[in-house]
Design an enzyme around this catalytic site. Sequence first.
Site, mmCIF file in Angstrom:
data_model
loop_
_atom_site.group_PDB
_atom_site.id
_atom_site.type_symbol
_atom_site.label_atom_id
_atom_site.label_comp_id
_atom_site.label_asym_id
_atom_site.label_seq_id
_atom_site.Cartn_x
_atom_site.Cartn_y
_atom_site.Cartn_z
ATOM 1 N N ARG A 39 0.886 -1.172 0.000
ATOM 2 C CA ARG A 39 0.000 0.000 0.000
ATOM 3 C C ARG A 39 0.916 1.212 0.000
ATOM 4 N NH1 ARG A 39 -5.308 1.474 3.542
ATOM 5 N NH2 ARG A 39 -6.139 0.107 1.918
ATOM 6 N N HIS B 291 -7.510 0.993 -6.343
ATOM 7 C CA HIS B 291 -7.708 0.123 -5.168
ATOM 8 C C HIS B 291 -8.431 -1.146 -5.639
ATOM 9 C CE1 HIS B 291 -7.888 -1.110 -1.145
ATOM 10 N NE2 HIS B 291 -8.750 -0.265 -0.628
ATOM 11 N N GLN C 194 -10.297 -3.772 -3.255
ATOM 12 C CA GLN C 194 -11.557 -3.283 -2.702
ATOM 13 C C GLN C 194 -12.717 -3.593 -3.646
ATOM 14 O OE1 GLN C 194 -12.262 -1.556 0.314
ATOM 15 N NE2 GLN C 194 -14.317 -2.088 -0.375
ATOM 16 N N ASP D 53 -17.201 7.410 -1.227
ATOM 17 C CA ASP D 53 -15.970 7.206 -0.446
ATOM 18 C C ASP D 53 -15.645 8.539 0.224
ATOM 19 O OD1 ASP D 53 -13.573 6.224 0.568
ATOM 20 O OD2 ASP D 53 -12.497 6.317 -1.339
ATOM 21 N N CYS E 35 -16.327 1.825 0.900
ATOM 22 C CA CYS E 35 -15.175 0.974 1.228
ATOM 23 C C CYS E 35 -14.747 1.117 2.683
ATOM 24 C CB CYS E 35 -14.008 1.297 0.301
ATOM 25 S SG CYS E 35 -13.342 2.966 0.510
ATOM 26 N N ARG F 75 -13.810 -8.273 2.014
ATOM 27 C CA ARG F 75 -12.390 -8.033 1.737
ATOM 28 C C ARG F 75 -11.603 -9.319 1.998
ATOM 29 N NH1 ARG F 75 -10.139 -3.053 1.695
ATOM 30 N NH2 ARG F 75 -8.450 -4.221 0.703
#
Length: 309
Positions: free
Chosen positions: A108, A135, A138, A226, A265, A293
């Site tokens: 990440r 991402h 996700q 988000d 998310c 996830r």
Amino acid sequence: MIRHFLDIADLDGNALAAILDDALVAKRARGVRPKGAADSDASLAGHTLAMIFEKNSTRTRTSFQMAIRQLGGSAMVMETGSMQLGRGETVADTARVLSRMVDAIMIRTDDHAKLVEMAEHADVPVINGLTDRSHPCQIVADMLTVLEHRSRLAGTKWAWLGDGNNVLTSIIEAGSLLKFEVAVACPEALQPPSDIVTAARERGGSVTITRDPHEAVAGADVVVTDTWISMGQKGGEAKLAALEPFRVTPDLMQRAKDDALFLHCLPAHRGEEVSAEIIDGPQSVVWDEAENRLHAQKAILRWCFGLIG
Ligand code: CP
Ligand code: NVA
């Protein structure tokens, strides 16, 4: 060839569908065993995953750690602040060294180019655990959640309200591969990257971009948003003010289909990008999404090691 999982658009629709299928089957097959117990087939026994975090994480960290554990392997978490990477060792050298000792690397980071550089120099699969650009893990979880609740992706309409950020990029790519429509409502200055939109359209994806949130949510099967300020971004009154009309409120949600799902998310900011009544209300599936996830990471890891597709 090493299977890196860097972006959704690197896969074809069949591979993506196979990952989703594997995740759903494995989730059902696991039953109610303790969360830390390995799956009965322990399909990645003995495998080790190194996880590098240059940014905070709760879900990605926990889900990958538990995913590799349930697959029979183990993980190590490495914060860049305590690695030589944090004091100037190159990404390339880090990739070479880790490749000699672990079986896969998840990273990440901020700059997407670092992820790509890691993959170029690693001899083991590299997985994108979020960059400023995308991402993908996700979105596998998001699609699993919609499949569980609605049984199909193709032909559904997903409305994205808010910042044209990394999560949206991966949704647009996924929509173009699995043929769901992505209707984006965002301020002019916060649109998703134009190269991502153009490439998705060239693959036959349906991506629309409007300034009108009512238009985007009309008839939507899925409404998704988000945080307005992603990790590493500077906030600023101007950005927050520009995003104000794009909050997912009960009024906006009413314009979607009656049974529309709400996705986020997480982490969420109630009263900013979404009203509390929505994220904590009956149409919200954010806790299933968060759990997924784990199931998504397991399938992604299995795909990286050639056990799927
Ligand atoms: N959704 C997500 O990636 O959460 P974390 O930042 O907690 O990993
Ligand atoms: N767009 C958010 C996602 C967090 C999981 C960020 O990059 O901070």
